[in-house]
Design a protein around this motif. Structure first.
Motif, PDB file in Angstrom:
ATOM      1  N   ALA A  71       0.616  -1.084  -0.058  1.00 20.78           N
ATOM      2  CA  ALA A  71      -0.065   0.098   0.071  1.00 20.78           C
ATOM      3  C   ALA A  71       0.772   1.189   0.024  1.00 20.78           C
ATOM      4  O   ALA A  71       0.419   2.243  -0.305  1.00 20.78           O
ATOM      5  CB  ALA A  71      -1.019  -0.125   1.179  1.00 20.78           C
ATOM      6  N   GLU A  72       2.173   0.996   0.438  1.00 20.83           N
ATOM      7  CA  GLU A  72       3.134   2.312   0.466  1.00 20.83           C
ATOM      8  C   GLU A  72       4.323   1.735   0.152  1.00 20.83           C
ATOM      9  O   GLU A  72       4.661   0.657   0.336  1.00 20.83           O
ATOM     10  CB  GLU A  72       3.118   2.782   1.852  1.00 20.83           C
ATOM     11  CG  GLU A  72       2.044   3.659   2.493  1.00 20.83           C
ATOM     12  CD  GLU A  72       2.058   4.001   3.911  1.00 20.83           C
ATOM     13  OE1 GLU A  72       3.411   4.074   4.171  1.00 20.83           O
ATOM     14  OE2 GLU A  72       1.176   4.213   4.640  1.00 20.83           O
ATOM     15  N   GLY A  73       5.046   2.333  -0.734  1.00 20.87           N
ATOM     16  CA  GLY A  73       6.438   2.070  -1.454  1.00 20.87           C
ATOM     17  C   GLY A  73       7.344   1.973  -0.338  1.00 20.87           C
ATOM     18  O   GLY A  73       7.375   2.456   0.730  1.00 20.87           O
ATOM     19  N   GLY A  74       8.641   1.404  -0.826  1.00 22.72           N
ATOM     20  CA  GLY A  74       9.914   1.779   0.194  1.00 22.72           C
ATOM     21  C   GLY A  74      10.399   0.308   0.778  1.00 22.72           C
ATOM     22  O   GLY A  74      11.018   0.378   1.670  1.00 22.72           O
ATOM     23  N   ILE A  82       1.384  -7.621   5.048  1.00 25.91           N
ATOM     24  CA  ILE A  82       0.042  -8.231   5.782  1.00 25.91           C
ATOM     25  C   ILE A  82      -0.939  -7.105   5.381  1.00 25.91           C
ATOM     26  O   ILE A  82      -2.016  -7.261   5.326  1.00 25.91           O
ATOM     27  CB  ILE A  82       0.341  -8.609   7.079  1.00 25.91           C
ATOM     28  CG1 ILE A  82       1.511  -9.751   7.062  1.00 25.91           C
ATOM     29  CG2 ILE A  82      -0.950  -8.622   8.021  1.00 25.91           C
ATOM     30  CD1 ILE A  82       1.944 -10.092   8.394  1.00 25.91           C
ATOM     31  N   TYR A  83      -0.732  -5.989   5.871  1.00 29.96           N
ATOM     32  CA  TYR A  83      -1.716  -4.838   5.900  1.00 29.96           C
ATOM     33  C   TYR A  83      -2.170  -4.621   4.457  1.00 29.96           C
ATOM     34  O   TYR A  83      -3.542  -4.617   4.293  1.00 29.96           O
ATOM     35  CB  TYR A  83      -0.971  -3.275   6.201  1.00 29.96           C
ATOM     36  CG  TYR A  83      -1.887  -2.208   5.930  1.00 29.96           C
ATOM     37  CD1 TYR A  83      -3.168  -2.022   6.407  1.00 29.96           C
ATOM     38  CD2 TYR A  83      -1.403  -1.406   5.043  1.00 29.96           C
ATOM     39  CE1 TYR A  83      -3.706  -0.933   6.126  1.00 29.96           C
ATOM     40  CE2 TYR A  83      -2.501  -0.089   4.518  1.00 29.96           C
ATOM     41  CZ  TYR A  83      -3.633  -0.104   5.304  1.00 29.96           C
ATOM     42  OH  TYR A  83      -4.526   1.192   4.894  1.00 29.96           O
ATOM     43  N   SER A  84      -1.306  -4.825   3.389  1.00 25.08           N
ATOM     44  CA  SER A  84      -2.010  -4.469   2.085  1.00 25.08           C
ATOM     45  C   SER A  84      -2.828  -5.796   1.640  1.00 25.08           C
ATOM     46  O   SER A  84      -3.747  -5.333   0.990  1.00 25.08           O
ATOM     47  CB  SER A  84      -0.707  -4.727   1.038  1.00 25.08           C
ATOM     48  OG  SER A  84       0.203  -3.407   1.494  1.00 25.08           O
ATOM     49  N   GLY A  85      -2.428  -6.945   2.248  1.00 29.56           N
ATOM     50  CA  GLY A  85      -3.418  -8.082   2.186  1.00 29.56           C
ATOM     51  C   GLY A  85      -4.803  -7.879   2.754  1.00 29.56           C
ATOM     52  O   GLY A  85      -5.852  -8.143   2.339  1.00 29.56           O
ATOM     53  N   LEU A  86      -4.677  -7.561   3.980  1.00 27.60           N
ATOM     54  CA  LEU A  86      -6.084  -6.978   4.816  1.00 27.60           C
ATOM     55  C   LEU A  86      -6.754  -6.206   4.021  1.00 27.60           C
ATOM     56  O   LEU A  86      -8.130  -6.396   4.222  1.00 27.60           O
ATOM     57  CB  LEU A  86      -5.566  -6.751   6.371  1.00 27.60           C
ATOM     58  CG  LEU A  86      -4.906  -7.533   7.327  1.00 27.60           C
ATOM     59  CD1 LEU A  86      -4.477  -6.943   8.729  1.00 27.60           C
ATOM     60  CD2 LEU A  86      -5.723  -9.133   7.429  1.00 27.60           C
ATOM     61  N   ARG A  87      -6.295  -5.327   3.600  1.00 27.60           N
ATOM     62  CA  ARG A  87      -6.951  -4.270   2.895  1.00 27.60           C
ATOM     63  C   ARG A  87      -7.552  -4.746   1.550  1.00 27.60           C
ATOM     64  O   ARG A  87      -8.570  -4.296   1.311  1.00 27.60           O
ATOM     65  CB  ARG A  87      -6.055  -2.835   2.739  1.00 27.60           C
ATOM     66  CG  ARG A  87      -6.674  -1.703   2.513  1.00 27.60           C
ATOM     67  CD  ARG A  87      -5.741  -0.690   2.404  1.00 27.60           C
ATOM     68  NE  ARG A  87      -5.153  -0.448   1.023  1.00 27.60           N
ATOM     69  CZ  ARG A  87      -4.523   0.510   0.418  1.00 27.60           C
ATOM     70  NH1 ARG A  87      -4.575   1.683   1.292  1.00 27.60           N
ATOM     71  NH2 ARG A  87      -4.166   0.387  -0.678  1.00 27.60           N
ATOM     72  N   PRO A  92     -13.566 -12.345   5.467  1.00 32.02           N
ATOM     73  CA  PRO A  92     -13.217 -12.025   7.188  1.00 32.02           C
ATOM     74  C   PRO A  92     -12.247 -12.304   7.297  1.00 32.02           C
ATOM     75  O   PRO A  92     -11.653 -11.752   8.439  1.00 32.02           O
ATOM     76  CB  PRO A  92     -14.550 -12.512   7.563  1.00 32.02           C
ATOM     77  CG  PRO A  92     -15.322 -13.105   6.655  1.00 32.02           C
ATOM     78  CD  PRO A  92     -14.891 -13.359   5.423  1.00 32.02           C
ATOM     79  N   TRP A  93     -11.303 -13.383   6.747  1.00 34.01           N
ATOM     80  CA  TRP A  93     -10.307 -13.440   7.394  1.00 34.01           C
ATOM     81  C   TRP A  93      -9.156 -13.799   6.346  1.00 34.01           C
ATOM     82  O   TRP A  93      -9.219 -13.970   5.002  1.00 34.01           O
ATOM     83  CB  TRP A  93     -10.510 -15.096   7.857  1.00 34.01           C
ATOM     84  CG  TRP A  93     -11.162 -15.127   8.961  1.00 34.01           C
ATOM     85  CD1 TRP A  93     -12.815 -15.441   9.232  1.00 34.01           C
ATOM     86  CD2 TRP A  93     -10.898 -14.754  10.399  1.00 34.01           C
ATOM     87  NE1 TRP A  93     -13.188 -15.357  10.392  1.00 34.01           N
ATOM     88  CE2 TRP A  93     -12.222 -14.876  11.269  1.00 34.01           C
ATOM     89  CE3 TRP A  93      -9.692 -14.486  10.954  1.00 34.01           C
ATOM     90  CZ2 TRP A  93     -11.942 -14.715  12.566  1.00 34.01           C
ATOM     91  CZ3 TRP A  93      -9.846 -14.325  12.440  1.00 34.01           C
ATOM     92  CH2 TRP A  93     -10.906 -14.534  13.288  1.00 34.01           C
ATOM     93  N   ALA A 142      -7.506  -4.284   9.836  1.00 36.80           N
ATOM     94  CA  ALA A 142      -6.801  -3.477   8.924  1.00 36.80           C
ATOM     95  C   ALA A 142      -6.544  -2.278   9.469  1.00 36.80           C
ATOM     96  O   ALA A 142      -5.599  -1.532   9.346  1.00 36.80           O
ATOM     97  CB  ALA A 142      -7.496  -3.549   7.378  1.00 36.80           C
ATOM     98  N   ASP A 143      -7.781  -1.635   9.777  1.00 42.77           N
ATOM     99  CA  ASP A 143      -7.409   0.093  10.275  1.00 42.77           C
ATOM    100  C   ASP A 143      -6.776   0.211  11.348  1.00 42.77           C
ATOM    101  O   ASP A 143      -5.925   1.102  11.632  1.00 42.77           O
ATOM    102  CB  ASP A 143      -8.855   0.618  10.573  1.00 42.77           C
ATOM    103  CG  ASP A 143      -9.787   0.747   9.338  1.00 42.77           C
ATOM    104  OD1 ASP A 143      -9.326   0.678   8.380  1.00 42.77           O
ATOM    105  OD2 ASP A 143     -10.971   1.232   9.562  1.00 42.77           O
ATOM    106  N   ASP A 144      -6.663  -0.909  12.518  1.00 42.41           N
ATOM    107  CA  ASP A 144      -5.913  -0.689  13.562  1.00 42.41           C
ATOM    108  C   ASP A 144      -4.252  -0.819  12.963  1.00 42.41           C
ATOM    109  O   ASP A 144      -3.340  -0.367  13.651  1.00 42.41           O
ATOM    110  CB  ASP A 144      -6.127  -2.041  14.385  1.00 42.41           C
ATOM    111  CG  ASP A 144      -5.173  -1.991  15.760  1.00 42.41           C
ATOM    112  OD1 ASP A 144      -5.582  -1.326  16.726  1.00 42.41           O
ATOM    113  OD2 ASP A 144      -4.098  -2.666  15.299  1.00 42.41           O
ATOM    114  N   LEU A 145      -3.984  -1.836  11.999  1.00 39.34           N
ATOM    115  CA  LEU A 145      -2.710  -1.867  11.449  1.00 39.34           C
ATOM    116  C   LEU A 145      -2.281  -0.698  10.827  1.00 39.34           C
ATOM    117  O   LEU A 145      -1.170  -0.292  10.818  1.00 39.34           O
ATOM    118  CB  LEU A 145      -2.618  -3.087  10.589  1.00 39.34           C
ATOM    119  CG  LEU A 145      -1.161  -3.470   9.820  1.00 39.34           C
ATOM    120  CD1 LEU A 145      -0.369  -3.613  11.172  1.00 39.34           C
ATOM    121  CD2 LEU A 145      -1.197  -4.963   9.493  1.00 39.34           C
TER     122      LEU A 145
END
Length: 198
Positions: A71-74, A82-87, A92-93, A142-145
């Motif tokens: 979701a963010e580069g670098g 993991i965040y990108s996958g959750l998003r 639900p899982w 996702a939002d918490d991460l």
């Protein structure tokens, strides 16, 4: 929990520094890309297999249902993957696995689901150590991460510790979590998995 409630995520977004900078998920293992071996542990057990990759997207596109970039580069590490996958997941899982563990147990998904209980995260443990990139996670986190990442968090286990999580025992198959960081490790594992001649 049915396959329709699960999305698989293969983390292949790293820089492969310890393997000379190669795109590790595409490294040949027994004649096929590493990521193809890992995908077999997810296919048929989840609704969709995502591959988190920040390069070689065309090559990965034929190996997964969808390829997603960080979701963010670098190259910010596996927590960003993991965040990108959750998003990106539509279920639900999310079942998370790394691209460089070709010997994962056949029943990995079923055992993570069975070990989750009433927790939000289930993490594989080989009897001695946790494998935080082999996990089942509620996508509602996702939002918490996102907030944790914005605060500078990059350690997966520290983020897990903020939530109800369970350790899932895989001590009967510790070698299944061998991950390949160098060419030597790859060759040793390839040799150990060769079937003996009949």
């Amino acid at each position: 929990m049915t396959p329709n409630e699960l999305t698989g995520l293969i983390l292949a977004g790293g820089q492969g520094r310890r393997m000379g900078g190669v795109d590790k998920g595409l490294v040949a293992f027994h004649g096929r890309p590493l990521v193809a071996h890992v995908r077999e542990r997810l296919a048929g057990r989840v609704a969709e297999v995502l591959i988190n990759a920040n390069r070689s997207q065309a090559e990965y596109a034929v190996l997964g249902d969808r390829v997603i970039e960080d979701a963010e580069g670098g190259f910010q590490g596996p927590l960003m993957g993991i965040y990108s996958g959750l998003r990106a997941a539509a279920t639900p899982w999310l079942v998370v696995v790394p691209c460089d563990t070709p010997a994962l147990p056949e029943e990995l998904v079923a055992r993570l689901v069975a070990g989750l209980g009433d927790a939000d995260i289930a993490v594989a443990c080989d009897g001695e150590r946790l494998h935080p990139v082999v996990a089942l996670t509620r996508t509602a986190l996702a939002d918490d991460l996102a907030a944790a990442l914005a605060g500078g968090e990059r350690k997966i286990d520290r983020w897990y510790a903020r939530h109800a999580w369970r350790r899932v025992d895989f001590s009967d198959c510790p070698a299944a979590f061998a991950n390949l960081n160098t060419e030597d490790e790859k060759q040793r594992l390839e040799a150990s998995l060769v079937s003996p001649d009949p």
